[in-house]
Design a protein around this motif. Structure first.
Motif, short mmCIF file in Angstrom:
data_model
loop_
_atom_site.label_atom_id
_atom_site.label_comp_id
_atom_site.label_asym_id
_atom_site.label_seq_id
_atom_site.Cartn_x
_atom_site.Cartn_y
_atom_site.Cartn_z
N ALA A 1 9.88 -32.96 52.38
CA ALA A 1 11.15 -32.33 52.33
C ALA A 1 10.93 -30.84 52.04
O ALA A 1 12.01 -30.07 52.46
CB ALA A 1 11.64 -32.77 51.02
N HIS A 2 9.90 -30.50 51.60
CA HIS A 2 9.67 -29.18 51.61
C HIS A 2 9.61 -28.37 52.70
O HIS A 2 9.66 -26.93 52.81
CB HIS A 2 8.30 -28.76 50.86
CG HIS A 2 8.41 -29.02 49.33
ND1 HIS A 2 7.42 -29.22 48.34
CD2 HIS A 2 9.66 -29.16 48.40
CE1 HIS A 2 7.71 -29.57 47.12
NE2 HIS A 2 9.12 -29.42 47.28
N LEU A 3 9.37 -28.87 54.24
CA LEU A 3 9.27 -28.27 55.20
C LEU A 3 10.36 -27.92 55.76
O LEU A 3 10.52 -27.23 56.61
CB LEU A 3 8.45 -29.18 56.14
CG LEU A 3 6.99 -29.20 56.15
CD1 LEU A 3 6.40 -27.81 56.43
CD2 LEU A 3 6.43 -30.04 54.72
N ALA A 4 11.55 -28.59 55.09
CA ALA A 4 13.02 -28.23 55.85
C ALA A 4 13.22 -26.84 55.99
O ALA A 4 13.90 -26.16 56.76
CB ALA A 4 13.89 -28.95 54.89
N VAL B 1 4.12 -24.32 60.87
CA VAL B 1 3.59 -24.45 59.33
C VAL B 1 2.13 -24.93 59.17
O VAL B 1 1.93 -26.17 60.00
CB VAL B 1 4.54 -25.22 58.48
CG1 VAL B 1 3.78 -25.47 56.96
CG2 VAL B 1 5.88 -24.64 58.55
N ILE B 2 1.19 -24.38 58.43
CA ILE B 2 0.19 -24.99 58.26
C ILE B 2 0.49 -25.46 56.85
O ILE B 2 0.50 -24.55 55.73
CB ILE B 2 -1.29 -23.91 58.10
CG1 ILE B 2 -1.52 -23.45 59.58
CG2 ILE B 2 -2.61 -24.67 57.72
CD1 ILE B 2 -0.62 -22.30 60.00
N ALA B 3 0.16 -26.52 56.51
CA ALA B 3 0.73 -27.23 55.19
C ALA B 3 -0.63 -27.22 54.55
O ALA B 3 -1.67 -27.80 54.87
CB ALA B 3 1.30 -28.62 55.13
N LEU B 4 -0.95 -26.78 53.25
CA LEU B 4 -2.14 -26.82 52.27
C LEU B 4 -1.87 -27.87 51.30
O LEU B 4 -1.14 -27.81 50.34
CB LEU B 4 -2.14 -25.46 51.94
CG LEU B 4 -3.38 -25.04 51.00
CD1 LEU B 4 -4.75 -25.61 51.65
CD2 LEU B 4 -3.62 -23.56 50.78
N CYS B 5 -2.47 -28.98 51.58
CA CYS B 5 -2.61 -30.35 50.66
C CYS B 5 -3.83 -30.10 49.77
O CYS B 5 -4.89 -30.16 49.91
CB CYS B 5 -2.92 -31.54 51.42
SG CYS B 5 -1.67 -31.70 52.93
N GLU B 6 -3.36 -29.49 48.43
CA GLU B 6 -4.36 -29.15 47.67
C GLU B 6 -4.09 -29.62 46.21
O GLU B 6 -4.68 -28.97 45.15
CB GLU B 6 -4.48 -27.46 47.50
CG GLU B 6 -3.11 -26.88 47.34
CD GLU B 6 -3.33 -25.47 47.51
OE1 GLU B 6 -4.53 -24.86 47.27
OE2 GLU B 6 -2.13 -24.59 47.66
N THR B 7 -3.27 -30.61 46.08
CA THR B 7 -2.99 -31.24 44.64
C THR B 7 -3.42 -32.57 44.68
O THR B 7 -3.11 -33.31 46.12
CB THR B 7 -1.77 -31.03 44.23
OG1 THR B 7 -0.58 -31.42 45.16
CG2 THR B 7 -1.47 -29.26 43.89
N ALA B 8 -3.34 -33.63 43.91
CA ALA B 8 -3.31 -34.82 44.12
C ALA B 8 -2.04 -35.50 44.71
O ALA B 8 -2.14 -36.31 45.82
CB ALA B 8 -3.47 -35.69 42.70
N ALA B 9 -0.76 -34.94 44.33
CA ALA B 9 0.05 -35.58 45.24
C ALA B 9 0.38 -34.87 46.62
O ALA B 9 0.56 -35.65 47.61
CB ALA B 9 1.52 -34.97 44.34
N GLY B 10 -0.21 -33.85 46.97
CA GLY B 10 -0.29 -33.16 48.29
C GLY B 10 -1.24 -33.92 49.22
O GLY B 10 -0.93 -34.37 50.39
N VAL B 11 -2.29 -34.40 48.65
CA VAL B 11 -3.49 -35.39 49.36
C VAL B 11 -2.73 -36.57 49.71
O VAL B 11 -2.67 -37.02 50.69
CB VAL B 11 -4.67 -35.45 48.66
CG1 VAL B 11 -5.85 -36.33 49.24
CG2 VAL B 11 -5.20 -33.90 48.53
#
Length: 292
Positions: free
Chosen positions: A96-99, A106-116
């Protein structure tokens, strides 16, 4: 949309406009950082510099602040006054944050437990061209204190996250960007890590110092012998049906794709790094030997 920025992506604090062009000259693409590289009080000035000191939008990424924060909205307002189209979203945890970034690549940076854990859904978003991961923010999100062992090796949780983000990107036909190597003087350690990234399928590696750029680019550029061997395998496959033997090895469809990947990298990475004449560091140059 596609990711074709090259293998070496160099972070540059967005409040240091004196470094913008130097960073752009030295790397394949520069990441102008409005987030972690700045003190919060410097972000307003950095946004002004972002607008008043433009770089080539084809080779520039802007790392904004996390979605849902006041700084994120201010960052987007500043970007409206630029031609930049690549945005790095830190601490991405939801598709939803990509909207809000629909007009950007976008280069999405997955750097938290929730993000991974959300990486597959994030990678599936149409405006996402790449995923990146970050070890230290990830460990911080878990309440830990170190992503690596004293000898520099990643801990198991970091290796898992790195693999998970790479798999999520690949499953959605998106590029994967490997995280930064913080031990700037240890170019041998960097080389070992980047060689592994290339062999595993990462398309680029982010870095924090110009001395790291030549090491990254050299690792992504196949050696002439690799290129020759790839051509030989593909030529030997002409006219073959299914699996065949070549120089004592069984060659099947996956190995043909490996050879094709080598040739793609050879085409994508120029034979020489983009360093101004006389300014390229040696492989063993200490960080203070380079004028950023």
């Amino acid at each position: 949309m596609s990711f074709d920025l090259g293998p070496a992506l160099l972070f540059c604090p967005a409040d240091r406009s004196d470094r913008y062009r130097k960073a752009a000259e030295r790397a394949d693409a520069v990441i102008l950082d409005l987030e972690d590289a700045l003190l919060p009080g410097n972000r307003a000035r950095a946004r002004g510099l972002l607008v008043s000191h433009p770089l080539d939008p084809e080779r520039t990424i802007v790392r904004v602040n996390p979605a849902g924060t006041p700084d994120f909205e201010r960052d987007l307002a500043a970007l409206d006054d630029t031609l930049y189209r690549y945005v790095m979203l830190p601490k991405a945890v939801s598709a939803a944050h990509l909207a809000a970034l629909a007009r950007f690549e976008v280069i999405a940076l997955c750097e938290t437990a929730a993000g991974v854990l959300a990486a597959p859904a994030i990678a599936a978003e149409p405006n996402v061209v790449a995923l990146m991961w970050g070890a230290d923010d990830l460990v911080a999100s878990l309440g830990g204190s170190s992503s690596r062992f004293p000898d520099g090796r990643y801990r198991a949780i970091a290796r898992y996250a790195r693999s998970a983000v790479l798999l999520a990107a690949g499953a959605n036909d998106k590029a994967a960007v490997d995280g930064v190597f913080l031990a700037i003087p240890d170019l041998e350690g960097l080389e070992e890590e980047v060689v592994d990234a290339v062999a595993s399928g990462f398309r680029a590696t982010a870095c924090i110092h110009p001395s790291q750029v030549p090491v990254i680019r050299a690792a992504y550029r196949p050696a002439p012998a690799e290129v020759a061997a790839a051509w030989q395998i593909l030529e030997a496959a002409a006219g073959e049906e299914g699996v065949f033997a070549y120089q004592g090895r069984m060659i099947d469809a996956p190995l043909l794709r490996h050879a094709e990947a080598v040739l793609r990298r050879a085409e994508a990475v120029p034979p020489e790094p983009r360093w101004p004449t006389g300014s390229a560091p040696t492989h063993s140059a200490p960080p203070d030997a380079v004028d950023y």
